[in-house]
Design a protein around this motif. Structure first.
Motif: not given
Length: 257
Positions: A190, A200, A214-215, A245, A247, A249-250
């Protein structure tokens, strides 16, 4: 060590002496702690100041040059300032604003295996014809991801640095990049980019092909961050945020001070 870095960021280093200097000229714009060595980009009248913090009360002195003219570069090159520095595996990757054949933003690499005597390895440019201030760089798996200066379109420049002495453009700017990041970092596969209003998260499991996954929107202006494992620590005008973080995406806020 990340906590120490956050603490040092709140204090002046003017009372201490560097053990090495990569020449340049700008206000302090970023810092990174690697073991017992602290790298401060754009500090005072130099590009990167290098401090040994193993004994905080006694900083030894050493330098290769100072001021805004870098004598380790060809005579025709004037190094105005270094906007950002990222250090990994004994190499410092510097985003610099240069006057060369044409003015612009360049990526310079330095051997800092001996922090008291940084040695120029190679360079790549021009990444941008605009000034470098605000540009950021982070390196993972021998790929340098360069976030552009604010006056450029928000797209990555991606440079292969497997040979730091001969950086090569891997792909022209195309993937969308975070606008005006104040800090960037990597952890595993990541990449994290923080600007004033958002954190981000990018998937870089495919080297050279960052994809935003993700944001996390921030309620107060962000100032800095550090990432450890699955937690991002974000300093804002409203306090310190702890963001899970795991996940990507969320991302979820799990604590604040």
């Amino acid at each position: 060590m990340e906590c120490l870095l956050l603490a040092l960021a709140a204090f002046s280093l003017s009372d201490y002496q560097p053990i090495g200097i990569i020449g340049g000229m700008a206000n302090s714009s970023s810092m990174q702690l690697v073991g017992d060595t602290l790298y401060v980009a754009g500090s005072d009248e130099h590009g990167v100041l290098i401090y040994n913090i193993s004994t905080p009360s006694r900083f030894t002195v050493g330098a290769i040059n100072g001021g805004h003219y870098n004598r380790s570069l060809p005579d025709a090159v004037t190094l105005y300032y270094i906007a950002d520095v990222f250090v990994a595996d004994g190499v410092a990757y510097c985003i610099s604003y240069m006057q060369y054949t044409s003015r612009g933003t360049y990526l310079y690499t330095y051997d800092v295996s001996k922090p008291e005597a940084p040695r120029l390895l190679g360079s790549f440019g021009v990444l941008s014809t605009n000034e470098a201030l605000g540009a950021r760089v982070v390196v993972a798996d021998s790929i340098a991801y360069v976030f552009p200066p604010p006056d450029d379109p928000p797209t990555f420049s991606i440079v292969n640095v497997s040979d730091p002495a001969d950086p090569q453009l891997l792909a022209p700017p195309s993937a969308e990049a975070t606008q005006d990041p104040v800090n960037v970092a990597t952890s595993g596969s990541r990449l994290y980019a923080l600007n004033a209003s958002n954190l981000d998260i990018y998937d870089i499991s495919t080297p050279g092909s960052p994809a935003r996954v993700g944001t996390f929107a921030l309620a107060a202006a962000a100032r800095d961050m550090a990432v450890s494992g699955t937690t991002a620590y974000v300093g804002t005008d409203g306090g310190l945020l702890l963001i899970d973080v795991s996940d990507a995406s969320s991302p979820v806020l799990v604590g604040e001070t």
